[in-house]
Design a protein around this motif. Structure first.
Motif: not given
Length: 439
Positions: A241-243, A300-303, A403-405
């Motif tokens: 869920d996190l990773c 986060r960096q990837a997004i 991911k949505l968050t």
């Protein structure tokens, strides 16, 4: 004919006061000696709340669903009126407990006049109101930025503000499972702002100070303290869920979490996790971050990079829609009842839903002035949002809430940036624009 009960109207009309001593003592006893017992709690009081004879606020870094028990024990013998997500008041196992202990409902991440009135009522009774400036419990094991407006809110009341620092709570009760894990949970209480401090600071300075004292990462903290956390279902359960993004090949939603391991189905990148929440690579060529929070920082960096490089970026997922009934309480610890289904989308214009609600077509579009993140539900199998002042759960067909968050937060920062990230994460935005719609 018997009149149908309206639980939402009843809650809106409820009056609030300091809790009766008998009820509160029962609550304190259960908190101190039953609820927190598996967590081997440690309490340190630097500034006693009992020395404050008038009204006060108690704020804390919200780590878990058991924080309330730690704070109740920490602040004793002062009685606390907690703020809690309004949706939780319609869950049958919480409804009566909340009512007896005068817990104040709050529509999270939204303006709520009703909760302000209730807070004023408690303050006028020289009570203590406890709330989390982050708005909801930690999603990834570290803290979220303070909700904009908190500094001004504290200045308006101008009363002492105490701070409870919590450590280990996320490791005991994380967002990926409803299991309570035996381990270590620490809490420390001290005065953060005097009325004079609040007068001498700007609202932004107050919020920056809160972010500074809240700065914490449970996984990083335990690398130093090395406390063991015991899980019956498995320490890695739902960790994907996190990773959700493989740090080796970059593939998303191919990470599979077992009882004590997590592995990418696409490239075989794998690690195990021990009872100290420490990763161990399956082989030297595996690429594994130091902790789950460090893993989410890479996501986060990837997004951040992807949404800036692609002006047509869009992410959609099929969801079940849930809402809160008016005429009965939710049972079986549900947060909502399914009332529809559709497609939820995040793109550069905002967040969108197209589907059904109660058998009819229903849709909405909200821009990033209206949404900057999601109120965090009990677990990451779902996320929630207020639409036209009504609470809804969205349950993705696969566990995409993590991911949505992050995606919604970073779309907000890219376009609006009123809900700012921390200075210690400025490296993620180096050389990149933020708040482009306001320029």
């Amino acid at each position: 004919m018997k009149k149908q009960k309206d639980y939402q109207l009843e809650l809106a009309k409820r009056k609030y006061r300091k809790t009766n001593w008998i009820f509160y003592f029962i609550y304190y006893f259960a908190s101190r000696f039953i609820i927190t017992r598996p967590f081997h709690p440690e309490f340190k009081v630097i500034d006693k709340l009992s020395k404050c004879k008038g009204p006060a606020f108690l704020i804390w870094n919200h780590q878990s669903r058991r924080d309330h028990a730690m704070l109740t024990a920490l602040a004793w013998p002062r009685r606390i009126n907690f703020l809690a997500e309004e949706a939780s008041f319609f869950r049958s196992h919480l409804s009566m407990v909340f009512k007896l202990n005068n817990v104040i409902p709050k529509k999270v991440l939204s303006n709520d006049i009703g909760s302000l009135r209730a807070i004023w009522d408690i303050i006028k009774q020289n009570g203590v109101v406890a709330f989390a400036p982050e708005g909801f419990a930690s999603v990834f094991g570290d803290n979220q930025p303070t909700v904009p407006g908190t500094g001004r809110f504290l200045q308006v009341f101008g009363i002492p503000v105490y701070f409870a620092s919590l450590q280990g709570g996320y490791l005991c009760t994380s967002k990926v499972t409803d299991e309570d894990r035996s381990g270590k949970f620490r809490a420390q209480l001290q005065l953060l702002f005097s009325p004079e401090d609040l007068k001498s600071m700007t609202p932004r300075q107050i919020e920056e100070r809160i972010d500074e004292v809240f700065h914490h990462d449970d996984f990083k903290w335990n690398r130093t303290h090395h406390f063991a956390y015991r899980s019956k279902e498995g320490i890695c359960t739902n960790l994907s869920d996190l990773c959700y993004r493989c740090p080796k090949c970059g593939t998303e939603f191919q990470m599979v979490a077992g009882k004590d391991s997590i592995e990418c189905r696409h490239c075989g990148n794998k690690a195990t996790m021990d009872q100290y929440y420490a990763f161990h690579k399956a082989s030297p060529d595996c690429v594994i971050p130091e902790s789950p929070t460090e893993w989410t920082h890479l996501e986060r960096q990837a997004i951040i990079d992807e949404i800036r490089s692609n002006p047509d970026y869009s992410f959609s997922v099929n969801v079940k829609l849930g809402d809160i009934p008016k005429d009965h309480l939710l049972t079986e610890e549900k947060s909502t009842e399914i009332c529809g289904e559709g497609v939820y989308t995040v793109d550069h214009k905002g967040v969108h839903y197209r589907g059904t609600r109660h058998g009819e077509e229903w849709a909405f579009d909200m821009d990033y002035n209206q949404v900057f993140t999601y109120p965090s539900s009990v677990m990451l199998d779902r996320f929630s949002l207020y639409v036209d002042n009504e609470y809804y759960d969205f349950i993705p067909e696969y566990r995409a809430t993590g991911k949505l968050t992050i995606l919604t937060e970073e779309m907000h920062r890219y376009h609006i940036n009123k809900w700012k990230n921390f200075p210690w994460f400025s490296y993620m935005y180096e050389g990149k624009e933020v708040g482009i719609d306001l320029k």
